[in-house]
Write a protein that holds these residues in place. Structure first.
Motif, PDB file in Angstrom:
ATOM      1  N   ASP A  29       5.759  51.507 -15.603  1.00  0.00           N
ATOM      2  CA  ASP A  29       6.827  50.645 -16.113  1.00  0.00           C
ATOM      3  C   ASP A  29       6.337  49.853 -17.331  1.00  0.00           C
ATOM      4  OD1 ASP A  29       9.059  49.078 -16.494  1.00  0.00           O
ATOM      5  OD2 ASP A  29       8.659  47.751 -14.787  1.00  0.00           O
ATOM      6  N   ILE A  30       6.988  50.076 -18.482  1.00  0.00           N
ATOM      7  CA  ILE A  30       6.635  49.348 -19.705  1.00  0.00           C
ATOM      8  C   ILE A  30       7.844  48.608 -20.263  1.00  0.00           C
ATOM      9  CG2 ILE A  30       4.699  50.827 -20.342  1.00  0.00           C
ATOM     10  CD1 ILE A  30       6.682  52.247 -22.269  1.00  0.00           C
ATOM     11  N   SER A  31       8.872  48.442 -19.459  1.00  0.00           N
ATOM     12  CA  SER A  31      10.084  47.777 -19.939  1.00  0.00           C
ATOM     13  C   SER A  31       9.755  46.361 -20.410  1.00  0.00           C
ATOM     14  CB  SER A  31      11.138  47.732 -18.828  1.00  0.00           C
ATOM     15  OG  SER A  31      10.616  47.128 -17.661  1.00  0.00           O
ATOM     16  N   GLY A  32      10.315  45.989 -21.543  1.00  0.00           N
ATOM     17  CA  GLY A  32      10.089  44.666 -22.101  1.00  0.00           C
ATOM     18  C   GLY A  32       8.810  44.513 -22.891  1.00  0.00           C
ATOM     19  N   THR A  33       8.031  45.596 -23.048  1.00  0.00           N
ATOM     20  CA  THR A  33       6.805  45.536 -23.834  1.00  0.00           C
ATOM     21  C   THR A  33       6.990  46.294 -25.145  1.00  0.00           C
ATOM     22  OG1 THR A  33       5.775  47.599 -23.062  1.00  0.00           O
ATOM     23  CG2 THR A  33       5.562  45.646 -21.643  1.00  0.00           C
ATOM     24  N   LYS A  34       6.029  46.111 -26.061  1.00  0.00           N
ATOM     25  CA  LYS A  34       6.101  46.808 -27.344  1.00  0.00           C
ATOM     26  C   LYS A  34       5.977  48.324 -27.174  1.00  0.00           C
ATOM     27  CE  LYS A  34       1.138  46.603 -28.392  1.00  0.00           C
ATOM     28  NZ  LYS A  34       0.118  46.181 -29.372  1.00  0.00           N
ATOM     29  N   ALA A  94       7.479  50.226 -25.116  1.00  0.00           N
ATOM     30  CA  ALA A  94       8.762  50.887 -24.837  1.00  0.00           C
ATOM     31  C   ALA A  94       9.352  51.466 -26.116  1.00  0.00           C
ATOM     32  CB  ALA A  94       9.721  49.902 -24.179  1.00  0.00           C
ATOM     33  N   GLY A  95       9.427  50.651 -27.168  1.00  0.00           N
ATOM     34  CA  GLY A  95       9.983  51.125 -28.430  1.00  0.00           C
ATOM     35  C   GLY A  95       9.131  52.198 -29.080  1.00  0.00           C
ATOM     36  N   ILE A  96       7.810  52.039 -28.988  1.00  0.00           N
ATOM     37  CA  ILE A  96       6.896  53.025 -29.572  1.00  0.00           C
ATOM     38  C   ILE A  96       7.077  54.383 -28.901  1.00  0.00           C
ATOM     39  CG2 ILE A  96       4.466  53.653 -29.818  1.00  0.00           C
ATOM     40  CD1 ILE A  96       3.871  50.626 -30.069  1.00  0.00           C
ATOM     41  N   GLN A  97       7.168  54.361 -27.567  1.00  0.00           N
ATOM     42  CA  GLN A  97       7.298  55.628 -26.847  1.00  0.00           C
ATOM     43  C   GLN A  97       8.664  56.268 -27.060  1.00  0.00           C
ATOM     44  OE1 GLN A  97       3.894  54.780 -23.432  1.00  0.00           O
ATOM     45  NE2 GLN A  97       5.949  55.258 -22.735  1.00  0.00           N
ATOM     46  N   GLU A  98       9.708  55.457 -27.213  1.00  0.00           N
ATOM     47  CA  GLU A  98      11.028  56.007 -27.524  1.00  0.00           C
ATOM     48  C   GLU A  98      10.995  56.707 -28.878  1.00  0.00           C
ATOM     49  OE1 GLU A  98      14.217  56.220 -25.986  1.00  0.00           O
ATOM     50  OE2 GLU A  98      12.808  56.015 -24.313  1.00  0.00           O
ATOM     51  N   GLY A 157      -9.537  33.436 -22.464  1.00  0.00           N
ATOM     52  CA  GLY A 157      -8.087  33.508 -22.288  1.00  0.00           C
ATOM     53  C   GLY A 157      -7.481  34.779 -22.833  1.00  0.00           C
ATOM     54  N   VAL A 158      -8.265  35.852 -22.910  1.00  0.00           N
ATOM     55  CA  VAL A 158      -7.794  37.127 -23.436  1.00  0.00           C
ATOM     56  C   VAL A 158      -7.379  38.022 -22.273  1.00  0.00           C
ATOM     57  CG1 VAL A 158      -8.401  39.190 -24.753  1.00  0.00           C
ATOM     58  CG2 VAL A 158      -9.295  36.942 -25.435  1.00  0.00           C
ATOM     59  N   ALA A 159      -6.126  38.445 -22.281  1.00  0.00           N
ATOM     60  CA  ALA A 159      -5.617  39.320 -21.227  1.00  0.00           C
ATOM     61  C   ALA A 159      -5.438  40.729 -21.787  1.00  0.00           C
ATOM     62  CB  ALA A 159      -4.288  38.802 -20.689  1.00  0.00           C
ATOM     63  N   GLN A 160      -6.018  41.703 -21.126  1.00  0.00           N
ATOM     64  CA  GLN A 160      -5.866  43.084 -21.554  1.00  0.00           C
ATOM     65  C   GLN A 160      -4.486  43.594 -21.152  1.00  0.00           C
ATOM     66  OE1 GLN A 160      -9.602  44.332 -19.528  1.00  0.00           O
ATOM     67  NE2 GLN A 160     -10.168  45.183 -21.508  1.00  0.00           N
ATOM     68  N   ASN A 161      -3.819  44.272 -22.069  1.00  0.00           N
ATOM     69  CA  ASN A 161      -2.457  44.756 -21.817  1.00  0.00           C
ATOM     70  C   ASN A 161      -2.523  46.095 -21.100  1.00  0.00           C
ATOM     71  OD1 ASN A 161       0.219  45.544 -21.840  1.00  0.00           O
ATOM     72  ND2 ASN A 161       0.613  44.607 -23.821  1.00  0.00           N
TER      73      ASN A 161
END
Length: 327
Positions: free
Chosen positions: A265-270, A272-276, A314-318
């Motif tokens: 699930d990548i809904s709401g992330t950058k 989503a548009g890239i994969q579309e 404070g770095v979170a891996q996506n």
């Protein structure tokens, strides 16, 4: 198993870009050493290595090949597990990280930290008409419209500065990491037009988007790209991709990889548009795995310290759409 020389590989042009001497030269400029490891059956895998005070890092560059061809999933697993044992016995590295998102493994060797992953592949063995008909209808309409609006695509590595400015600007707007200019310049200069090409989409002298494509023999990779902000021509980057696809076909390329595809699930992330966007061009999703291979105990210590460092900063891996875990 043994480490072999580049000159020991027969019919090298049948192998991937990442097996080529020019690519090894580029990695050496960036501080890496590329080695080739082979078994007694002629199976070959390229790794790149770099040593720091704390860790000896390895990275898979491409899955193992024999005579330029992929192995079965079972044979691949046997080879990889023997490879890890060989690296441990010869003290080659402490761990091996996954390759770029242009190739996948068919299996996961024991004691790996892994995730399922996809890559988007366009089959260039189809005719141009078949390829265009396989594009999504909205994509086809936008391409026709940009052609009517007199947009064109130009190819050539002399366009590097234009490409880099668009690439850098796009990543800065997205607050995403981008390679330094000298890194990509070294890549383009070292590989040359034999293995890479820049393409830009423009109308007259106004450029709206650019892409850097890497290729060798039958396979090509959509490596990096960029575009202007608020482009007045919605289909400009789709025309760019269509012209790249046609150009690659003329070079004899039969397989075009548009990069990684996260399966969760990548809904709401950058993403989503890239994969579309990637799916607009009639490609298919090939599924497989990426993984980190533990070679020595030092990797567990290094991984713990690295994750602690990221947490303190404070770095979170996506990891959206990925399911990293141990087997």
């Amino acid at each position: 198993m043994k480490i072999i020389k580049y000159s020991d590989i027969e019919n090298i042009e049948r192998y991937s870009l990442f097996h080529q001497q020019s690519y090894s030269k580029y990695e050496s400029i960036q501080g890496w050493k590329v080695i080739f490891i082979a078994d007694d059956k002629g199976v070959i895998i390229p790794l790149k290595l770099r040593k720091s005070r704390l860790i000896k890092q390895g990275q898979y560059l491409y899955p193992p090949l024999k005579n330029g061809n992929r192995l079965s999933a079972d044979d691949e697993k046997l080879f990889l597990e023997s490879l890890i044992s060989f690296c441990r016995a010869k003290n080659i590295c402490d761990f091996i990280s996954p390759p770029s998102h242009f190739s996948l493994f068919q299996c996961v060797p024991a004691q790996s930290y892994f995730t399922e992953l996809g890559i988007t592949i366009v089959d260039l063995e189809k005719s141009e008409d078949e390829l265009f008909r396989s594009f999504r209808s909205n994509c086809r309409n936008q391409i026709r419209k940009t052609i009517n609006e007199q947009l064109t695509v130009e190819f050539g590595n002399h366009l590097f500065e234009i490409f880099y400015n668009l690439y850098k600007g796009t990543h800065q707007r997205q607050r995403a990491y981008h390679d330094a200019e000298n890194v990509l310049k070294a890549l383009v200069n070292t590989l040359g037009e034999k293995y890479c090409r820049i393409a830009v989409v423009k109308r007259e002298e106004e450029v709206y988007g650019a892409a850097l494509v890497l290729f060798n023999s039958g396979e090509a990779y959509y490596f990096q790209s960029g575009s202007i902000e608020n482009c007045p021509f919605r289909g400009s980057n789709k025309l760019l991709q269509f012209e790249i696809i046609k150009w690659l076909k003329r070079q004899g390329v039969t397989r075009y990889c548009l990069g990684g595809y996260r399966l969760g699930d990548i809904s709401g992330t950058k993403f989503a548009g890239i994969q579309e966007f990637k799916m607009d061009f009639g490609g298919v999703i090939e599924k497989g795995y990426h993984f980190y291979s533990t070679v020595t105990w030092r990797y567990s210590v290094y991984k713990f310290l690295f994750e602690f460092y990221l947490k303190m900063r404070g770095v979170a891996q996506n990891t959206a759409g990925l399911n990293w875990r141990y087997n």
